[in-house]
Design a protein around this motif. Structure first.
Motif, PDB file in Angstrom:
ATOM      1  N   THR A  72     129.378  89.544  20.178  1.00 25.77           N
ATOM      2  CA  THR A  72     128.835  90.889  20.328  1.00 25.77           C
ATOM      3  C   THR A  72     127.473  90.837  20.996  1.00 25.77           C
ATOM      4  O   THR A  72     126.838  89.787  21.074  1.00 25.77           O
ATOM      5  N   GLU A 105     129.601 109.156  10.948  1.00 26.26           N
ATOM      6  CA  GLU A 105     129.872 107.789  11.402  1.00 26.26           C
ATOM      7  C   GLU A 105     131.362 107.472  11.305  1.00 26.26           C
ATOM      8  O   GLU A 105     131.929 106.838  12.201  1.00 26.26           O
ATOM      9  N   TRP A 164     126.053 102.311  10.361  1.00 29.11           N
ATOM     10  CA  TRP A 164     126.317 102.635  11.758  1.00 29.11           C
ATOM     11  C   TRP A 164     126.302 101.378  12.625  1.00 29.11           C
ATOM     12  O   TRP A 164     127.216 101.151  13.432  1.00 29.11           O
ATOM     13  N   PHE A 165     125.276 100.535  12.452  1.00 32.86           N
ATOM     14  CA  PHE A 165     125.197  99.328  13.268  1.00 32.86           C
ATOM     15  C   PHE A 165     126.367  98.389  12.966  1.00 32.86           C
ATOM     16  O   PHE A 165     126.855  97.698  13.866  1.00 32.86           O
ATOM     17  N   ARG A 168     129.217  99.285  15.062  1.00 31.17           N
ATOM     18  CA  ARG A 168     129.073  98.845  16.457  1.00 31.17           C
ATOM     19  C   ARG A 168     129.553  97.409  16.609  1.00 31.17           C
ATOM     20  O   ARG A 168     130.171  97.058  17.622  1.00 31.17           O
ATOM     21  N   LYS A 171     133.355  97.592  16.521  1.00 30.29           N
ATOM     22  CA  LYS A 171     133.886  98.136  17.769  1.00 30.29           C
ATOM     23  C   LYS A 171     133.888  97.075  18.865  1.00 30.29           C
ATOM     24  O   LYS A 171     134.872  96.931  19.608  1.00 30.29           O
ATOM     25  N   GLN A 172     132.793  96.330  18.991  1.00 28.64           N
ATOM     26  CA  GLN A 172     132.743  95.294  20.017  1.00 28.64           C
ATOM     27  C   GLN A 172     133.710  94.158  19.722  1.00 28.64           C
ATOM     28  O   GLN A 172     134.324  93.596  20.637  1.00 28.64           O
ATOM     29  N   ARG A 215     124.935 106.927  24.668  1.00 33.54           N
ATOM     30  CA  ARG A 215     126.141 106.257  24.149  1.00 33.54           C
ATOM     31  C   ARG A 215     126.046 104.749  24.375  1.00 33.54           C
ATOM     32  O   ARG A 215     126.424 103.952  23.512  1.00 33.54           O
ATOM     33  N   ASP A 219     125.724 101.792  21.271  1.00 30.95           N
ATOM     34  CA  ASP A 219     126.610 100.640  21.104  1.00 30.95           C
ATOM     35  C   ASP A 219     125.844  99.325  21.129  1.00 30.95           C
ATOM     36  O   ASP A 219     126.307  98.318  20.570  1.00 30.95           O
ATOM     37  N   LYS A 221     122.897  98.970  19.734  1.00 23.34           N
ATOM     38  CA  LYS A 221     122.016  98.968  18.563  1.00 23.34           C
ATOM     39  C   LYS A 221     120.550  99.249  18.893  1.00 23.34           C
ATOM     40  O   LYS A 221     119.640  98.824  18.178  1.00 23.34           O
ATOM     41  N   ARG A 266     123.722 108.792  16.765  1.00 28.07           N
ATOM     42  CA  ARG A 266     123.727 107.335  17.003  1.00 28.07           C
ATOM     43  C   ARG A 266     122.529 106.658  16.344  1.00 28.07           C
ATOM     44  O   ARG A 266     122.227 105.511  16.638  1.00 28.07           O
TER      45      ARG A 266
END
Length: 538
Positions: A72, A105, A164-165, A168, A171-172, A215, A219, A221, A266
């Protein structure tokens, strides 16, 4: 985090299947072969825990290789591997939240991963992604734990930002059909301020372009977006208090609110900047009576006459108005390049300022004293709105009888300006500093003067948050006072690049900058591998 599992490989017992087979044959008993990892390495059943605390987590099957950390940007700082299939999102899988405060989130990541948002549930199903805030007094609110086990993923943090982080990272990890690896990620940023600053005054950017950058920043951070919207060339956000200063091309307040709302979703704080008492040409154009003039009556470009009470009134009107529009905790006051202080004898060149300084601070009062008093006045205006002010380093003057207010943070951008002091002078005085180093982090359109477009490779290989000026780092003892940094785009020659070219040019530098703000250690990946990862995740 004291333990970085990814940098200390687990001890592995090297075994080849042929050797194991020979051992089995010689023993003449039903000894089973133990699982091997992708390199042919493995651990016998019941083997001792790995060194450095990297014991493999329990798994329902020993047939899987030991997991590898997710790749990531920024890299995760600690991963405890385990054996198991990992996790991939599937249509129909649920995103579940333990608290309604995580609904935003949860809905966002569900949409990104093609999953169903189920809200608050107390049951468990295969394939679930659970988001949960677990209070942990004293923990970094941006820290998180991501656990992949038994076909499910749990992301927890001491605050919503940390959760939230964590999403991310997930997602990655699954980007492009990838798999979130079995095991536990424990992660947190090294620096609390990770920013991108955009000059929308000298070059107009449309709201959709700015939203796309938000955005992208989310993503990666990042947690700050700076908007420099007032300068000599233009004033770019709608104003109710002083509509006469607003340029034809500008963001409406409705558009600005959409930008702020998207950033907030975000966990990005939008930091407004109204630069004064220099860089106020757009304001002065509508109020020419406030133009600063020297002893010969010549106008000083961009400089407002701070001896005039109306000058402070107008700027405070704007600070009050935009503090209400921008709900974040920060406000940038600029304070750089006030042209009255770049001459050899400010008192002789600007007698009206010198007279005002003596009136305010006694017979020894100087133009630098008066300018510092101006900055303090603007700082107190935004502090009344519970905002933390910051100002450029060349707005802090040496040997003045007036000290900048204690709460002012130093945005250190250059050592090239007249009177600019080395970073250690601010740090040794106890100031907290943000890194905007123009040697590495300034993307100046058209590359005027000595500027060149920064590269991600140079940032990745040579810059750290302690490299505040030029290429030399300040002493490690000051590390805690360096709050973070910000990559900045400036529109000196606005036509030099299109919006699309700017977006393309800053993509890799943004990725490299946040890697160095998130993780204080030397990156594990080579630049070539990091670039390939950034290209894949783009």
């Amino acid at each position: 985090m004291s333990q970085h599992g990814r940098r200390i490989p687990a001890n592995k017992v090297k075994q080849r299947a042929v050797i194991a087979g020979a051992v089995v044959a010689s023993l003449g008993v039903g000894v089973g072969l133990w699982a091997t990892d992708g390199d042919g390495d493995g651990d016998p059943p019941g083997s001792a825990a790995r060194s450095s605390g990297e014991a493999a987590a329990s798994s329902p099957s020993r047939s899987y290789p030991l997991s590898k950390e997710p790749r990531t940007i920024p890299a995760v700082r600690d991963h405890t591997p385990a054996r198991g299939p990992g996790w991939q999102p599937e249509k129909g899988n649920r995103v579940v939240v333990a608290d309604s405060g995580l609904a935003d989130e949860g809905k966002l990541v569900a949409g990104e991963l093609g999953m169903a948002y189920a809200g608050e549930k107390d049951d468990e199903r295969a394939g679930d992604l659970l988001l949960d805030v677990k209070a942990d007094k004293g923990a970094n609110p941006e820290s998180y734990t991501m656990t992949v086990r038994d076909g499910r993923v749990t992301v927890t943090g001491p605050a919503e930002a940390g959760v939230w982080f964590g999403t991310r990272t997930l997602k990655q990890a699954v980007d492009g059909g990838g798999t979130a690896p079995e095991g536990v990620v424990k992660d947190e940023p090294a620096k609390p301020k990770r920013g991108f600053s955009l000059d929308i005054a000298r070059k107009h950017y449309d709201a959709d372009w700015i939203k796309d950058r938000i955005r992208e920043l989310g993503d990666l951070k990042y947690n700050e977006l700076g908007l420099h919207f007032s300068d000599d060339q233009a004033f770019r956000i709608e104003s109710d208090s002083h509509p006469e200063i607003v340029s034809d091309e500008h963001l409406t307040k409705a558009e600005t609110k959409e930008i702020i709302d998207l950033a907030t979703s975000r966990h990005i704080t939008v930091v407004p900047e109204i630069d004064s008492p220099g860089h106020l040409g757009a304001v002065i154009a509508a109020h020419p009576d406030l133009q600063l003039r020297n002893a010969q009556g010549t106008a000083t470009r961009g400089a407002i006459d701070i001896s005039e009470p109306e000058a402070a009134e107008i700027v405070d009107d704007l600070l009050d108005e935009y503090a209400d529009l921008f709900p974040g905790s920060q406000f940038h006051l600029g304070a750089d390049e006030y042209q009255a202080l770049v001459v050899s004898d400010p008192e002789a060149s600007y007698p009206t300022l010198a007279a005002a300084a003596r009136k305010a601070y006694g017979s020894d009062g100087t133009v630098a004293d008066l300018t510092t008093g101006w900055l303090n006045g603007r700082a107190k205006t935004v502090m009344a709105h519970d905002r933390t002010p910051r100002a450029w380093n060349d707005g802090f003057f040496k040997d003045t009888s007036v000290e900048p207010v204690e709460d002012l943070k130093v945005a250190y951008w250059t050592g090239k300006e007249i009177g600019a002091r080395p970073p250690a002078e601010y740090l040794s005085a106890g100031r907290e500093v943000l890194n905007y180093n123009d040697e590495f982090l300034y993307y100046v359109l058209g590359e005027p003067q000595t500027f060149v477009y920064p590269t991600g490779e140079r940032i990745y290989e040579q810059w750290t948050p302690r490299v505040l000026r030029g290429t030399q780092a300040v002493d490690a003892e000051y590390d805690d006072q360096v709050l973070g940094g910000s990559f900045a785009v400036w529109g000196d020659i606005p036509s030099a690049q299109t919006q699309a070219q700017v977006a393309d040019g800053i993509r890799l530098p943004l990725a490299a900058t946040v890697q160095k703000l998130w993780d204080p250690d030397k990156p594990e990946l080579s630049w070539a591998d990091f670039k390939s990862l950034a290209d894949r995740l783009d």
